[in-house]
Every structure is written in C-alpha cells, then in structure tokens.
Design an enzyme around this catalytic site. Structure first.
Site, short mmCIF file in Angstrom:
data_model
loop_
_atom_site.label_atom_id
_atom_site.label_comp_id
_atom_site.label_asym_id
_atom_site.label_seq_id
_atom_site.Cartn_x
_atom_site.Cartn_y
_atom_site.Cartn_z
N CYS A 1 9.22 9.40 -8.42
CA CYS A 1 9.58 10.02 -7.48
C CYS A 1 10.59 11.13 -7.70
O CYS A 1 10.39 12.23 -7.15
CB CYS A 1 10.27 9.22 -6.32
SG CYS A 1 11.38 7.86 -6.96
N GLU B 1 12.84 5.70 1.40
CA GLU B 1 12.74 6.43 0.13
C GLU B 1 11.34 6.86 -0.05
O GLU B 1 10.33 6.30 -0.58
CB GLU B 1 13.14 5.24 -1.01
CG GLU B 1 14.53 4.57 -0.58
CD GLU B 1 15.55 5.25 -1.24
OE1 GLU B 1 15.79 6.46 -1.27
OE2 GLU B 1 16.76 4.91 -0.63
P1 NAD Z 1 2.22 4.99 0.19
O1 NAD Z 1 2.98 5.23 1.24
O2 NAD Z 1 0.63 5.10 0.32
O3 NAD Z 1 2.21 3.11 0.01
C1 NAD Z 1 3.70 2.50 0.00
C2 NAD Z 1 3.43 1.09 0.66
O4 NAD Z 1 3.31 1.06 2.06
C3 NAD Z 1 2.10 0.21 0.30
O5 NAD Z 1 2.84 -1.06 0.14
C4 NAD Z 1 1.13 0.50 1.27
O6 NAD Z 1 0.54 -0.84 1.55
C5 NAD Z 1 2.33 0.48 2.56
N1 NAD Z 1 1.68 1.11 3.68
C6 NAD Z 1 0.59 1.96 3.58
N2 NAD Z 1 0.51 2.72 5.02
C7 NAD Z 1 1.36 1.81 5.73
C8 NAD Z 1 1.47 1.59 7.19
N3 NAD Z 1 1.01 2.72 8.04
N4 NAD Z 1 2.58 0.88 7.61
C9 NAD Z 1 3.12 0.21 6.83
N5 NAD Z 1 2.83 -0.08 5.32
C10 NAD Z 1 2.11 0.88 4.71
O7 NAD Z 1 2.71 5.45 -1.20
P2 NAD Z 1 2.43 4.91 -2.88
O8 NAD Z 1 1.19 5.92 -2.96
O9 NAD Z 1 2.39 3.58 -3.14
O10 NAD Z 1 3.82 5.63 -3.30
C11 NAD Z 1 3.87 6.82 -3.94
C12 NAD Z 1 4.88 7.67 -3.25
O11 NAD Z 1 5.86 7.03 -3.17
C13 NAD Z 1 5.10 8.93 -3.87
O12 NAD Z 1 5.34 9.99 -2.64
C14 NAD Z 1 6.31 8.81 -4.15
O13 NAD Z 1 7.13 9.97 -4.49
C15 NAD Z 1 7.04 7.75 -3.57
N6 NAD Z 1 8.08 7.18 -4.14
C16 NAD Z 1 9.31 7.55 -3.64
C17 NAD Z 1 10.42 6.57 -4.31
C18 NAD Z 1 12.12 6.77 -3.86
O14 NAD Z 1 12.70 6.23 -4.37
N7 NAD Z 1 12.28 7.79 -3.12
C19 NAD Z 1 10.09 5.71 -5.52
C20 NAD Z 1 8.92 5.75 -5.63
C21 NAD Z 1 7.79 5.98 -4.92
#
Ligand code: NAD
Length: 505
Positions: free
Chosen positions: A264, A230
């Site tokens: 998002c 997502e």
């Molecule tokens: P992010 O990708 O930086 O982090 C999300 C999660 O992934 C965190 O828990 C982080 O620790 C983990 N993570 C980071 N790198 C990783 C790796 N290499 N391997 C495994 N886990 C890892 O995202 P964010 O900044 O926390 O969230 C914002 C983004 O999320 C925005 O782009 C937003 O649009 C998206 N988002 C999407 C939805 C949806 O339902 N489509 C909902 C909410 C947020």
C-alpha cells in the site's frame, strides 16, 4: 463451497479450503458475544500472556509459516520471513509490552473551579471487532490488528482474503491458541465480507481497496458503527539535488519493487530535482539490473499474487507506452510471459498526468520517474493525488525535509528512508484523503479498539453544588466567578466573600 488455493508463480494447486457460509453470520456473532465476558474480564496482562504464547508458536514455526506465505502469494521466502513473520512477531511483542499501560484507566487534570473532584478516562473493550484483511501481506496485516483488538479485551471475527486461503487456514488453526471463539477466523469472499459487515459488529477494522472501503463505510454509517479504513495509496518519493543519490536510488528500487510493488505504501511516483535527474536515473537502472526474480531465499523479487493484478499492471504500462512514456528498464507488455505472474521491474520516464499510471494506484513493480525544479513545485506534485497514505523525501538539508514533510497531506512520511515508518509500531498508522479513516498502532491507534468513558468523580459529601438549582441569588456570584476565572479583572476577595455568603444562606 470451497476456496481453491493456487501458487501464483506456476499455478500449482495448493489445496482447497472450506468456505464459511454467509448464512452462518448470525451464529458467528452469537459465538463471539458468548465468549466476550470471560475474555474481557481478564486483565490486559493476562490477555498479553496469550499473545506472547501465540508469538512463541509463531517463531517456533517461522520457516513453515514463511513457506506457506511464499507459496500463497508468490513473494520470496525471505520477504515472507521478514515483512510477514518478523513484522507480525514485532507487532505482537509491541502490543504485549504497551497494551497494559495504554489500555488501562488514565487520570487526567481537573480544573480548579471543579474543586474537590477528580477526573479519569475509563477504558474497556468495544465488544466484537470485525477485521477484514487483504492478500498482499495476508499474515502480518491480519495478526497486527488482531493483536491490538484482542489486547483491548474484544473478541474478534477475522475474515482474511479469499485470494490467499492457505494463509487464512493457517490463521484459523493458530486461533486455537486463544480460548474458544475469542478469535474466530472465517473463510470466504466478498459476499461473506458483506454479510459480516451487516452483522452489526461493534467496530470494523478494514484493510483493502478504496472501493471496498467505501462500501463498508456506507453500511457502517447506517448503524453508526465506528470503523478504521486502511486503503490504497499513490506514494511519492521526492529526491532533492543535495541528497545522497546512491542511497536514494537504492531506496527507490526497494520502495517501488519490494513485494513486486504490491505494497500500500509502495513508491508509485518518483520526483527528482533536475540537477541530479540523469545520475539518479543511471543509478536506479543499474540497481534494477542487479535484481533477481524467483522465490528462493536469495531471490529479490517474487511474482504478482493474482492474475487480476497482473493484468491491471500490464494494462497501465501499455497505456503509458501508447501515450509516449519511455521504457528505461523492463520489457514491453507484449513480451511479458503470461504463463506465470512474474513481472520484470519496469522503470518509465516521460510520464504525464493524462496517463492512468500518474494517478491510479498501480500496485505492481513499476517506477515512473519525473523531474522537478523547485521545492514548491515538488510539494505540489507529490500532493497531486486523491490518495494520502505515505511518502518519502531525500535531502541532506534536514530543515528542508521537515518543511517538505509539513507540507505533505499524507498520514505517514519517511525522511531519507522509505516504507519503514509503518514498521515502527510506536507511530500511529493510517491514511488521509482517499487512503482511509482512522489509525491503528501507536498510542491513539491502539486505543481505537477501546471504548473510552470520560469520568468526573465527586466524593458525594456535600448536599448541593453551585451550578445546581436554585438559580435565585446567584447571578452576581456567577458574574464575579467568570471575571475571576476567565477574565482580566480579578477580585478574588469579593468572589470568595459572595461564595461564602451564598453557602451560609
Ligand atoms: P479488496 O478491497 O478487494 O479486498 C480486501 C478484503 O475485503 C478481502 O478480504 C475481501 O474479501 C473483502 N471484501 C471485498 N469486498 C467486500 C465487501 N463488499 N464487503 C466486505 N468485505 C469485502 O482489496 P485487496 O485487493 O485484497 O487489497 C489490495 C488493496 O488494499 C490495495 O488498494 C492496497 O493499497 C490496499 N491495502 C492498504 C493497506 C493499508 O494499510 N492502507 C495495506 C495493504 C493493502
């Protein structure tokens, strides 16, 4: 190692929470596997009873939970209560009600040429589900997939975002409401996320950025681990001349500025038909002027959650202004108060495709407004993005709204509404293009947490089957059979006669 929690609004230290060392990944998976059988053996109704207890505790603590979320994210207390606590409670209730029916075995039709047999789909848990969640809705976006995964009989390892560790700690404590190790909440940064992804889970449900989603998918592909991703979005709102302009203006303000745009499905681009462009702009500016920033229960807009995100939004707005965008509402970035993370809502016009704001996810309280003339042009503009998460269309002409929706390459759409489709858990939720892979919620989304085994069952009383060996003497019978079942020439009499002769021989 500890994760420090700081209030985004004023930098106050909220606490320090112990990180789970990446070296413990193996043990975490072992715990999960050990807890699996007893949890999977429970009926879906019994597992739903645990979810119900979880929901009741959540409601008993609703104000305390909203306080923790608001302090951790900078969102208003009312937003924390509605989109987080209420959203999570509704997700739980939905799963409790629907999981027993959706996640059980299902009889399907068996064609007539399979005479005497029955067919059904057998559903069972996948095993250990790894759920990685983000900071923007740190409670709801964790609880909701956890509920679906647990209801299906999986054990779950949840890694919440390191940016909101106090909410992670809250979830870790709430996990004690389930039998030991059925839900393990681990605390850590991307390194822990990477280690867990490499720990060979049976399914990964990830919510976060496109760049992290790609990394997870690459790792998962090596072991053929199924995933739901997502990811981000760049949703468009399209407003036609025949729309209720006041409603559309209010919707645009909520859609773009809710949670300071850190959604998002946030409205990141607004396309307005020429005839109502001026009146729409006037109304949107009037609505934006009424908004009050703060975190108390009456405030409309809280702060950004991270300095990183604040800087990203500031940079995008500055770049757009440098390239000729017009600031209709808000302050020029030079006048933003960098001592905190509040951003006054920004409305921009004269935005062009060369600006990052046009194509790169903003994830902040910024609304660019552009004009269009024809319906065809509007669909093209709304689809002109690498993302495909959601969108909305405002018009009083419902056939036009449906036509427009049919032309949109997104996973979700709202007609004369905004953002809300994700809150109806009967609708599957997920993005297309760079916004993700797979769905959760809805019938098929909930079932994505199950292994589905397709079963064809015979009573086993006959010694042989037509299609089994030997082939000798059956060729003409098959010709007849194919003509009768699938062709235009039918001669059932001759087919049945040959079939009987074969059975006699
Ligand atoms: P992010 O990708 O930086 O982090 C999300 C999660 O992934 C965190 O828990 C982080 O620790 C983990 N993570 C980071 N790198 C990783 C790796 N290499 N391997 C495994 N886990 C890892 O995202 P964010 O900044 O926390 O969230 C914002 C983004 O999320 C925005 O782009 C937003 O649009 C998206 N988002 C999407 C939805 C949806 O339902 N489509 C909902 C909410 C947020």
């Amino acid at each position: 190692m500890v994760l420090k929690a700081q209030a985004p609004s004023d930098g106050a230290v909220l606490g320090s929470f112990e990180e789970t060392p990446a070296a413990e990944t193996g043990r975490i998976y072992e715990n999960s596997r050990a807890a699996r059988d007893s949890w999977a053996t429970l009926s879906t109704v019994q597992r739903s009873a645990y979810l119900k207890r979880f929901r009741h505790v959540l409601i008993d603590l609703q104000e305390e939970i909203a306080d923790i979320i608001s302090a951790s994210t900078g969102k208003t207390k009312t937003d924390a209560l509605t989109t987080e606590v209420m959203g999570a409670a509704d997700a739980l209730k939905h799963v409790e009600k629907e999981a027993p029916g959706l996640m059980s075995n299902e009889k399907v039709k068996t064609p007539i040429h399979f005479a005497g047999k029955a067919s059904y789909i057998n559903r069972k848990p996948r095993g250990t589900v790894l759920i990685i969640s983000p900071w923007n809705f740190p409670f709801q976006l964790a609880v909701s997939p956890v509920a679906e995964a647990l209801a299906a009989g999986n054990t779950v390892i949840l890694k919440p975002s390191e940016d909101t560790p106090m909410v992670g700690e809250l979830l870790r404590r709430l996990a004690a409401l389930f039998p030991k190790d059925v839900l393990q909440v681990v605390m850590g940064d991307p390194d822990l996320g990477e280690a867990l992804t490499s720990g060979n889970p049976d399914f990964i449900h990830f919510t976060g950025s496109v760049s992290t989603g790609r990394k997870i998918q690459e790792k998962a592909a090596k072991e053929l681990i199924p995933t739901t991703l997502e990811l981000g979005g760049k949703d468009a709102m399209t407003v036609f001349e025949d729309a209720n302009v006041t409603r559309a203006a209010k919707a645009a303000v909520w859609g773009s500025f809710h949670n300071s745009g850190q959604v998002c499905l946030s409205t990141e681009r607004v396309f307005v038909q020429k005839g109502i462009y001026d009146s729409f702009l006037t109304e949107v500016k009037q609505e934006a002027a009424k908004l009050r920033q703060g975190q108390d229960t009456d405030a409309d807009i809280g702060s950004m959650t991270t300095r990183r995100q604040y800087d990203h939004v500031k940079e995008q707005v500055q770049e757009a202004l440098d390239q000729g965008a017009v600031l209709e509402t808000g302050k020029v970035p030079a006048n933003w108060d960098d001592s905190n993370l509040f951003i006054e809502p920004v409305i921009l016009t004269n935005v062009t495709p060369s600006m990052a704001l046009w194509s790169v996810e903003t994830f902040g309280p910024v609304m660019p407004i552009m004009a269009f003339e024809t319906e065809k042009e509007a669909v093209t503009l709304a689809n002109d993005t690498e993302y495909g998460l959601g969108g909305s269309v405002f018009t009083s002409d419902i056939p036009r709204a449906e036509r427009f929706t049919a032309g949109m390459k997104t996973g979700n759409m709202n007609i004369n509404e905004v953002l809300l489709s994700v809150a109806n858990f009967y609708l599957p939720y997920g993005g297309v293009k760079n916004s993700g892979i797979g769905k959760y919620h809805g019938r098929d989304g909930m079932r994505s947490f199950c292994i589905e085994t397709s079963v064809l069952a015979d009573k086993g009383t006959e010694d042989n089957e037509i299609i089994w060996y030997p082939n000798a003497g059956k060729y003409d019978l098959f010709l007849d059979m194919i003509s009768n079942f699938w062709g235009q020439r039918r001669n059932w009499k001759s087919f049945i006669q040959s079939y009987m002769n074969l059975n006699k021989s």
